[in-house]
Design a protein around this motif. Structure first.
Motif, PDB file in Angstrom:
ATOM      1  N   MET B   1       0.844  -1.205   0.000  1.00 47.05           N
ATOM      2  CA  MET B   1       0.000   0.000   0.000  1.00 47.05           C
ATOM      3  C   MET B   1       0.876   1.252   0.000  1.00 47.05           C
ATOM      4  O   MET B   1       1.901   1.284   0.664  1.00 47.05           O
ATOM      5  CB  MET B   1      -0.900   0.010   1.240  1.00 47.05           C
ATOM      6  N   LYS B   2       0.443   2.255  -0.752  1.00 45.11           N
ATOM      7  CA  LYS B   2       1.216   3.494  -0.820  1.00 45.11           C
ATOM      8  C   LYS B   2       1.150   4.243   0.508  1.00 45.11           C
ATOM      9  O   LYS B   2       0.141   4.185   1.208  1.00 45.11           O
ATOM     10  CB  LYS B   2       0.652   4.381  -1.925  1.00 45.11           C
ATOM     11  N   MET B   3       2.227   4.967   0.803  1.00 43.13           N
ATOM     12  CA  MET B   3       2.248   5.723   2.058  1.00 43.13           C
ATOM     13  C   MET B   3       1.185   6.818   2.058  1.00 43.13           C
ATOM     14  O   MET B   3       0.547   7.076   3.079  1.00 43.13           O
ATOM     15  CB  MET B   3       3.628   6.329   2.267  1.00 43.13           C
ATOM     16  N   TYR B   4       0.990   7.450   0.889  1.00 40.43           N
ATOM     17  CA  TYR B   4       0.023   8.546   0.809  1.00 40.43           C
ATOM     18  C   TYR B   4      -1.171   8.068  -0.023  1.00 40.43           C
ATOM     19  O   TYR B   4      -1.055   7.890  -1.236  1.00 40.43           O
ATOM     20  CB  TYR B   4       0.688   9.776   0.203  1.00 40.43           C
ATOM     21  N   PRO B   5      -2.328   7.844   0.624  1.00 40.93           N
ATOM     22  CA  PRO B   5      -3.416   7.150  -0.064  1.00 40.93           C
ATOM     23  C   PRO B   5      -4.139   7.961  -1.135  1.00 40.93           C
ATOM     24  O   PRO B   5      -4.720   7.383  -2.047  1.00 40.93           O
ATOM     25  CB  PRO B   5      -4.385   6.812   1.082  1.00 40.93           C
ATOM     26  N   TRP B   6      -4.133   9.293  -1.014  1.00 43.96           N
ATOM     27  CA  TRP B   6      -4.968  10.094  -1.929  1.00 43.96           C
ATOM     28  C   TRP B   6      -4.049  10.760  -2.957  1.00 43.96           C
ATOM     29  O   TRP B   6      -3.334  11.706  -2.625  1.00 43.96           O
ATOM     30  CB  TRP B   6      -5.724  11.155  -1.138  1.00 43.96           C
ATOM     31  N   PRO B   7      -4.053  10.272  -4.193  1.00 44.67           N
ATOM     32  CA  PRO B   7      -3.150  10.842  -5.205  1.00 44.67           C
ATOM     33  C   PRO B   7      -3.433  12.320  -5.440  1.00 44.67           C
ATOM     34  O   PRO B   7      -4.563  12.788  -5.291  1.00 44.67           O
ATOM     35  CB  PRO B   7      -3.481  10.040  -6.474  1.00 44.67           C
ATOM     36  N   GLY B   8      -2.400  13.038  -5.801  1.00 46.24           N
ATOM     37  CA  GLY B   8      -2.572  14.461  -6.057  1.00 46.24           C
ATOM     38  C   GLY B   8      -1.294  15.074  -6.589  1.00 46.24           C
ATOM     39  O   GLY B   8      -0.350  14.359  -6.944  1.00 46.24           O
ATOM     40  N   ASP B   9      -1.265  16.382  -6.580  1.00 50.68           N
ATOM     41  CA  ASP B   9      -0.156  17.131  -7.146  1.00 50.68           C
ATOM     42  C   ASP B   9       0.873  17.397  -6.046  1.00 50.68           C
ATOM     43  O   ASP B   9       0.944  18.495  -5.505  1.00 50.68           O
ATOM     44  CB  ASP B   9      -0.703  18.441  -7.723  1.00 50.68           C
ATOM     45  N   PHE B  10       1.649  16.372  -5.690  1.00 50.45           N
ATOM     46  CA  PHE B  10       2.651  16.554  -4.633  1.00 50.45           C
ATOM     47  C   PHE B  10       3.887  15.721  -4.949  1.00 50.45           C
ATOM     48  O   PHE B  10       3.860  14.827  -5.804  1.00 50.45           O
ATOM     49  CB  PHE B  10       2.088  16.197  -3.260  1.00 50.45           C
TER      50      PHE B  10
END
Lengths: 110, 187
Positions: B1-10
């Motif tokens: 599982m990815k550390m940051y669950p909500w993809p975005g512009d980061f």
């Protein structure tokens, strides 16, 4: 002889929100990501700039994403559909050319 | 599982670093930070930042910098979320933004955010060297991991098949009872 009218295109600056909701589009990990939000009412009135996230569509080309959006019935206005087509095409061009894409902004090539 | 669950512009940096940076309308590059990126809206933008920050318990400081977003006032609204929380309608208390509502996170996630991190208000600071200096300063006084990650949102992959589509779409026509429409040529 048949007469055919020629019309100069003009922009309609009036924006009408789609009752089906709105989309947030961005690039992530080599894909186009499209978040669909349902409109919400707050304190009795429609707050059109925030919403309830109900589905995320991912893909690498504008056509597949457009087709999926139509199949899922997430758009109900023609002006909204044409806007989406323009934005997704821009996103695909940015993805292919490895450049930045920001929704509603021009894309630039260095 | 990815550390940051909500993809975005980061941009993801060092996962064990205690500092995250919201750059509002600007794009910068940093060293020694866990995650950084722009945040333009006082509702959906804030929700993504909160969800991703609390999924990494190593983040203990959240610097808010860059020029404030006109109208949205998303930087100040984020600070208000940390200072005051939300009311029963999901409105960020005392936030100056136009539509400062939290729709997609529950109150436990907001509580966790307010407990886990300290907001460092550098709104309208645009000098990248000064921001980097603050990152390094905060890193040196890391209070340590907050505990377990808090997963506020989960995305489940669903396979879709256009063969199941019953609509007439462009050249992939499923409905053409009179055989009038060619599926080749101009669309």
């Amino acid at each position: 002889m048949k007469d055919v009218e020629v019309v100069m295109a003009r922009e309609n600056k009036k924006m009408v929100f789609d009752p089906k909701g709105f989309f947030v589009i961005f690039l992530n990990d080599g894909e186009i990501v499209v978040e669909h939000y349902e409109n919400v009412k707050k304190e009795g009135k429609l707050e059109v700039e925030t919403g309830d996230l109900d589905v995320v569509i991912k893909g690498v080309d504008a056509k597949s994403i457009c087709d999926t959006i139509v199949e899922m019935g997430l758009v109900s206005r023609l002006d909204h559909a044409t806007y989406l087509g323009r934005e997704l095409e821009k996103a695909e061009i940015a993805l292919r050319n490895n450049t930045e894409y920001t929704q509603c902004e021009d894309i630039y090539f260095s | 599982m990815k550390m940051y669950p909500w993809p975005g512009d980061f941009v993801e940096g060092e996962p064990e670093a205690p500092v995250a940076v919201v750059t509002l309308g600007q794009r910068y590059s940093f060293e020694n930070a866990a995650i950084w990126g722009p945040m333009k809206t006082e509702n959906l933008g804030i929700e993504k930042v909160v969800a991703n920050v609390i999924s990494n318990p190593n983040i203990r400081y959240l610097i808010v910098c860059g020029r404030e977003i006109r109208g949205h006032r998303s930087g100040r609204s984020l600070a208000c979320l940390w200072e005051n929380g939300i009311d029963e309608n999901g409105r960020i208390i005392k936030a100056p933004g136009a539509v400062p509502y939290i729709e997609n996170l529950d109150s436990q996630a907001i509580h966790r955010f307010r407990e886990q991190v300290e907001i460092v208000d550098m709104i309208d600071e645009t000098e990248v060297d000064r921001i980097q200096e603050k990152i390094d300063e905060l890193r040196a006084k890391d209070p340590g991991c907050f505990g377990e990650p808090y997963i506020a949102i989960r995305f489940t992959e669903r396979k879709t098949s256009m063969e199941q589509c019953t609509l007439a779409l462009h050249a992939s026509l499923d409905v053409d009872p009179w055989g009038e429409v060619s599926t080749s040529g101009v669309r």
